[in-house]
Design a protein around this motif. Structure first.
Motif, PDB file in Angstrom:
ATOM      1  N   GLY A 117       0.815  -1.205   0.000  1.00  0.00           N
ATOM      2  CA  GLY A 117       0.000   0.000   0.000  1.00  0.00           C
ATOM      3  C   GLY A 117       0.848   1.253   0.000  1.00  0.00           C
ATOM      4  N   ARG A 118       1.923   1.196   0.756  1.00  0.00           N
ATOM      5  CA  ARG A 118       2.834   2.343   0.839  1.00  0.00           C
ATOM      6  C   ARG A 118       3.447   2.638  -0.530  1.00  0.00           C
ATOM      7  NH1 ARG A 118       8.047   2.414   4.857  1.00  0.00           N
ATOM      8  NH2 ARG A 118       8.718   4.523   4.349  1.00  0.00           N
ATOM      9  N   GLN A 119       3.744   1.586  -1.292  1.00  0.00           N
ATOM     10  CA  GLN A 119       4.309   1.766  -2.638  1.00  0.00           C
ATOM     11  C   GLN A 119       3.259   2.262  -3.628  1.00  0.00           C
ATOM     12  OE1 GLN A 119       5.841  -2.197  -3.279  1.00  0.00           O
ATOM     13  NE2 GLN A 119       7.906  -1.608  -2.648  1.00  0.00           N
ATOM     14  N   ARG A 120       2.000   1.909  -3.393  1.00  0.00           N
ATOM     15  CA  ARG A 120       0.925   2.193  -4.340  1.00  0.00           C
ATOM     16  C   ARG A 120       0.232   3.528  -4.083  1.00  0.00           C
ATOM     17  NH1 ARG A 120      -4.816   0.131  -4.630  1.00  0.00           N
ATOM     18  NH2 ARG A 120      -4.559  -0.676  -2.526  1.00  0.00           N
ATOM     19  N   ILE A 121       0.354   4.046  -2.872  1.00  0.00           N
ATOM     20  CA  ILE A 121      -0.479   5.174  -2.455  1.00  0.00           C
ATOM     21  C   ILE A 121      -0.305   6.417  -3.326  1.00  0.00           C
ATOM     22  CG2 ILE A 121       1.154   5.918  -0.642  1.00  0.00           C
ATOM     23  CD1 ILE A 121      -2.686   6.212  -0.554  1.00  0.00           C
ATOM     24  N   SER A 122       0.907   6.764  -3.704  1.00  0.00           N
ATOM     25  CA  SER A 122       1.097   8.024  -4.435  1.00  0.00           C
ATOM     26  C   SER A 122       0.400   7.998  -5.788  1.00  0.00           C
ATOM     27  CB  SER A 122       2.584   8.360  -4.582  1.00  0.00           C
ATOM     28  OG  SER A 122       3.221   7.365  -5.333  1.00  0.00           O
ATOM     29  N   SER A 123       0.389   6.834  -6.456  1.00  0.00           N
ATOM     30  CA  SER A 123      -0.270   6.760  -7.760  1.00  0.00           C
ATOM     31  C   SER A 123      -1.785   6.898  -7.612  1.00  0.00           C
ATOM     32  CB  SER A 123       0.084   5.461  -8.486  1.00  0.00           C
ATOM     33  OG  SER A 123      -0.543   4.362  -7.871  1.00  0.00           O
ATOM     34  N   VAL A 124      -2.349   6.406  -6.506  1.00  0.00           N
ATOM     35  CA  VAL A 124      -3.789   6.558  -6.260  1.00  0.00           C
ATOM     36  C   VAL A 124      -4.111   8.020  -5.928  1.00  0.00           C
ATOM     37  CG1 VAL A 124      -5.695   5.951  -4.704  1.00  0.00           C
ATOM     38  CG2 VAL A 124      -4.167   4.168  -5.571  1.00  0.00           C
ATOM     39  N   LEU A 125      -3.315   8.618  -5.054  1.00  0.00           N
ATOM     40  CA  LEU A 125      -3.574  10.000  -4.641  1.00  0.00           C
ATOM     41  C   LEU A 125      -3.494  10.972  -5.809  1.00  0.00           C
ATOM     42  CD1 LEU A 125      -1.617  10.170  -1.257  1.00  0.00           C
ATOM     43  CD2 LEU A 125      -4.072   9.824  -1.599  1.00  0.00           C
ATOM     44  N   SER A 126      -2.598  10.680  -6.750  1.00  0.00           N
ATOM     45  CA  SER A 126      -2.400  11.601  -7.875  1.00  0.00           C
ATOM     46  C   SER A 126      -3.558  11.565  -8.877  1.00  0.00           C
ATOM     47  CB  SER A 126      -1.078  11.298  -8.581  1.00  0.00           C
ATOM     48  OG  SER A 126      -1.141  10.016  -9.172  1.00  0.00           O
ATOM     49  N   ARG A 127      -4.455  10.594  -8.757  1.00  0.00           N
ATOM     50  CA  ARG A 127      -5.606  10.503  -9.667  1.00  0.00           C
ATOM     51  C   ARG A 127      -6.721  11.470  -9.305  1.00  0.00           C
ATOM     52  NH1 ARG A 127      -5.867   3.890  -9.822  1.00  0.00           N
ATOM     53  NH2 ARG A 127      -3.692   3.662 -10.430  1.00  0.00           N
ATOM     54  N   PHE A 128      -6.620  12.098  -8.149  1.00  0.00           N
ATOM     55  CA  PHE A 128      -7.698  12.954  -7.656  1.00  0.00           C
ATOM     56  C   PHE A 128      -7.218  14.383  -7.471  1.00  0.00           C
ATOM     57  CE2 PHE A 128      -8.737   8.681  -6.384  1.00  0.00           C
ATOM     58  CZ  PHE A 128     -10.118   8.599  -6.564  1.00  0.00           C
ATOM     59  N   GLY A 129      -8.047  15.322  -7.933  1.00  0.00           N
ATOM     60  CA  GLY A 129      -7.762  16.729  -7.653  1.00  0.00           C
ATOM     61  C   GLY A 129      -7.983  16.996  -6.176  1.00  0.00           C
ATOM     62  N   GLN A 130      -9.024  16.376  -5.634  1.00  0.00           N
ATOM     63  CA  GLN A 130      -9.328  16.516  -4.216  1.00  0.00           C
ATOM     64  C   GLN A 130      -9.957  15.229  -3.709  1.00  0.00           C
ATOM     65  OE1 GLN A 130     -11.759  19.883  -3.179  1.00  0.00           O
ATOM     66  NE2 GLN A 130     -12.224  19.048  -1.149  1.00  0.00           N
ATOM     67  N   ILE A 131      -9.473  14.776  -2.561  1.00  0.00           N
ATOM     68  CA  ILE A 131     -10.103  13.649  -1.860  1.00  0.00           C
ATOM     69  C   ILE A 131     -10.732  14.226  -0.607  1.00  0.00           C
ATOM     70  CG2 ILE A 131      -9.682  11.518  -0.568  1.00  0.00           C
ATOM     71  CD1 ILE A 131      -7.415  10.896  -2.540  1.00  0.00           C
ATOM     72  N   ASP A 132     -12.021  13.966  -0.429  1.00  0.00           N
ATOM     73  CA  ASP A 132     -12.719  14.500   0.739  1.00  0.00           C
ATOM     74  C   ASP A 132     -12.627  13.562   1.935  1.00  0.00           C
ATOM     75  OD1 ASP A 132     -14.090  17.044  -0.347  1.00  0.00           O
ATOM     76  OD2 ASP A 132     -14.473  15.517  -1.869  1.00  0.00           O
TER      77      ASP A 132
END
Length: 194
Positions: free
Chosen positions: A53-68
């Protein structure tokens, strides 16, 4: 439309079930029934550890302009593999830190877990201590980071044969409904507009 990202493992992914039966989809149903302006995104990956998850998190976060809202539900596979609690804690803290850096306004909810084995008479002292430390790490992280905590994601499902797949580990569709209730109990307070 606001976003709720579920980041987890097979429990989140809804292992061997249609996507509509996984607990994030069940939560979307609750949201829709209340006409709340949220869309659920399920980023559960079967077999994922906190290190994965730690390796994957940045690619997931970068898909969103904003996460609520960000629901972190990792750690079960660490427990199954006996990964040191210190390592699991470190990985989860790193994921929390990355979410806070990239999406500072996101409300982070942590899903707690308990050691999934029936320790029985052969579990031994070392195993029992691991189980205690593993359970405590989620409360400790929630307290340290001031996060809402789902005390035990599998509450009411673990060990209930009729709520799990034949493997006895993964919730079936009925079990996933209970996971949704467990998470919703904590999540809903922050979603309903004041």
């Amino acid at each position: 439309m606001k976003s709720i990202v579920f980041f987890g493992d097979s429990l989140t992914a809804g292992y061997q079930l249609p996507a509509s039966a996984a607990f994030p989809s069940r939560i979307q149903e609750k949201i829709d029934a209340l006409s709340l302006p949220y869309k659920v995104y399920n980023y559960g990956v079967s077999g994922e550890t906190t290190a994965g998850g730690r390796q994957r998190i940045s690619s997931v976060l970068s898909r969103f302009g904003q996460i609520d809202v960000f629901v972190l539900a990792l750690g079960a596979n660490d427990g199954l593999r006996g990964i040191p609690v210190r390592e699991t804690t470190h990985n989860l803290q790193d994921i929390i830190d990355q979410v806070r850096r990239q999406h500072p306004a996101a409300r982070i909810v942590l899903a707690g877990l308990e050691f999934p084995f029936d320790l029985g008479p052969l579990g031994g002292h070392r195993m029992a201590r691991y189980a205690q430390e593993f359970k405590a790490l989620f409360r400790d992280l929630a307290d340290k980071n001031s996060l809402p905590l789902v005390p035990f994601l599998l509450q009411g499902v673990l060990g209930q044969r009729h709520l799990n797949l034949p493997d006895g580990v993964h919730p079936n569709a009925e079990g996933q409904k209970i996971l949704a209730q467990n998470v919703w109990a904590v999540l809903q307070g922050g979603l309903v507009e004041k």
